[in-house]
Design a protein around this motif. Structure first.
Motif, PDB file in Angstrom:
ATOM      1  N   ARG A 193     -52.660  25.749   3.896  1.00 54.47           N
ATOM      2  CA  ARG A 193     -51.126  25.402   3.700  1.00 54.47           C
ATOM      3  C   ARG A 193     -50.377  26.764   4.018  1.00 54.47           C
ATOM      4  O   ARG A 193     -49.325  26.406   4.596  1.00 54.47           O
TER       5      ARG A 193
ATOM      6  N   HIS B 287     -49.431  18.636  -2.722  1.00 57.10           N
ATOM      7  CA  HIS B 287     -49.284  18.125  -1.323  1.00 57.10           C
ATOM      8  C   HIS B 287     -48.099  17.737  -0.883  1.00 57.10           C
ATOM      9  O   HIS B 287     -47.946  17.296   0.268  1.00 57.10           O
TER      10      HIS B 287
ATOM     11  N   ARG C  14     -54.797   7.846  -2.321  1.00 56.07           N
ATOM     12  CA  ARG C  14     -55.374   8.832  -3.344  1.00 56.07           C
ATOM     13  C   ARG C  14     -56.582   8.127  -3.758  1.00 56.07           C
ATOM     14  O   ARG C  14     -56.911   6.968  -3.579  1.00 56.07           O
TER      15      ARG C  14
ATOM     16  N   HIS D 218     -57.306  24.355   0.397  1.00 53.76           N
ATOM     17  CA  HIS D 218     -56.005  23.883   0.593  1.00 53.76           C
ATOM     18  C   HIS D 218     -54.783  24.883   0.652  1.00 53.76           C
ATOM     19  O   HIS D 218     -54.066  24.984   1.550  1.00 53.76           O
TER      20      HIS D 218
ATOM     21  N   CYS E  29     -44.657  17.613   0.888  1.00 60.86           N
ATOM     22  CA  CYS E  29     -44.228  17.748   2.460  1.00 60.86           C
ATOM     23  C   CYS E  29     -43.964  19.290   2.494  1.00 60.86           C
ATOM     24  O   CYS E  29     -42.645  19.376   1.963  1.00 60.86           O
TER      25      CYS E  29
ATOM     26  N   HIS F 188     -49.060  10.258  10.428  1.00 55.11           N
ATOM     27  CA  HIS F 188     -48.680  11.280   9.519  1.00 55.11           C
ATOM     28  C   HIS F 188     -49.978  12.329   9.483  1.00 55.11           C
ATOM     29  O   HIS F 188     -49.601  13.478   9.404  1.00 55.11           O
TER      30      HIS F 188
END
Ligand code: HEM
Length: 360
Positions: free
Chosen positions: A69, A308, A252, A65, A310, A144
């Motif tokens: 990212r 996470h 989640r 991740h 945005c 999204h």
């Protein structure tokens, strides 16, 4: 899931917050969290991860991740956004001027669907002509989190093939050239990252812009203040995101039992963070249903929290700001069309389905 809830979920949110802050909803198949404090803590809790199925950034955790990212980050930083700004502003004025020639228009159909799609297509480095395609995919359900993956893959594949053969220095080129653990990203991973980017930019920002316009049109005195003092636009945006968050429910999955609000979410359970309920929590915001751009602390949950959170908040604000300024300049007499009332649609992401305005 009961009839009428999508039209107006807010009475249910009130009941949940006050009496059932942790509630298992059978038909939805999820544990509902509705209080501001609980939603904020859940979003940042490492024991609560994105539920399957999914292949986008929000579905990844830990080192992968962080690495993926980081690949998107340069395209969302100040310098890249400065380069994007003039194009987004120009597009906003072109769209607004086209509308200004008419007596009435639907700002969702003719503005909110288009402007964010242009911003994100340019940010990714796709050709301008790709905008109509991305806007159509957003309308067809590109969410999204990058839903509708097949149609998007078909669209992206030739651009990826070209960049693998002839590297470019745009974001899509950077994703194609990137290496993690010494290996290039697969086409599927590049598509997943691009899908999150296009979905968030095209879909969620469009919804948030529609909510902002609805809130201002509903409060002509506050609209007049923003028109006279454009520096109030940021506050108007933050307050709209609090009251009517576009990312309305964030899901989640619990990897282990999690205690919250006097109960326990079992391991493996799905959790629905009700962002729309959290934004109107009276324990956090006085008179929470009121739209008030002078609210001193509108909170900051609309873009999520924790790992996470945005990364596109600045791009979203830049887009909304350009859109609002163009509309206020080009449509100076804009009011609701006679008899029109906006109706919210959608639960995972939410905003008015249409914004019919009179221009003369
Ligand atoms: C007003 C518009 C927007 C809103 C309300 C919004 C909201 C959110 C929220 C709530 C999350 C967290 C989801 C989660 O925790 O599962 C998120 C994640 C994300 N957003 Fe946005 N977003 C917006 C615009 C954008 C834009 C313009 C971009 C970039 C083009 C973007 C890119 C992303 C990405 C890549 C993630 C995943 C981050 C991660 O998992 O690490 N968003 N957004």
């Amino acid at each position: 899931m009961a009839p009428g809830i999508v039209d107006d979920p807010f009475p249910l949110y009130r009941t949940l917050r006050a009496r059932h802050p942790l509630h298992h909803d059978e038909p939805f198949g999820a544990w509902l969290l509705s209080r501001y404090a609980d939603v904020g803590a859940a979003l940042a809790d490492p024991r609560l991860v994105a539920p399957p199925p999914g292949r986008t950034l929000t579905h990844l955790e830990s080192a992968t991740h962080t690495a993926h990212r980081a690949l998107l980050a340069p395209a969302l930083q100040e310098r890249a956004l400065d380069a994007l700004k003039a194009g987004v502003e120009r597009t906003a004025y072109v769209l607004a001027r086209r509308i200004a020639r008419r007596d009435e228009a639907d700002l969702v159909e003719e503005f909110c669907h288009w402007l964010p799609a242009v911003a994100v297509v340019r940010a990714l480095g796709l050709p301008y002509e790709g905008t109509a395609h991305v806007a159509a995919l957003c309308r067809a359900g590109l969410t999204h989190l990058g839903g509708a993956p097949e149609a998007l893959d078909v669209f992206l594949r030739p651009h990826i093939v070209r960049r693998r053969a002839h590297p470019t220095d745009d974001l899509l080129g950077a994703l194609c050239a990137a290496r993690t653990d010494g290996r290039p990203l697969s086409d599927e991973t590049v598509c997943g990252l691009a899908a999150t980017f296009l979905g968030a930019g095209g879909h969620t920002t469009g919804r948030a812009l529609a909510a902002l316009l609805a809130n201002l049109l509903d409060h002509p005195e506050q609209l007049a203040l923003v028109r006279a003092g454009p520096e109030l636009a940021d506050a108007a945006w933050a307050e709209s995101l609090r009251r009517d968050p576009a990312a309305h429910i964030v899901l989640r999955r619990a990897t282990e039992p999690v205690r919250v609000s006097g109960g326990t979410i079992p391991a493996g359970a799905t959790v629905a963070c009700l962002m729309g309920a959290a934004g109107r929590d009276p324990d956090r915001f006085p008179d929470p249903d009121r739209y008030d751009l002078f609210r001193t602390d509108p909170g900051g949950l609309a873009f999520g929290a924790g790992r996470h959170r945005c990364p596109g908040a600045r791009l979203a604000r830049l887009t909304a700001d350009a859109g609002l300024r163009a509309l206020l300049t080009e449509l100076p007499a804009m009011t609701w069309a006679p008899g029109f009332r906006p109706v919210g649609t959608g639960l995972l992401t939410r905003s008015p389905a249409a914004l019919r305005v009179r221009l003369g």
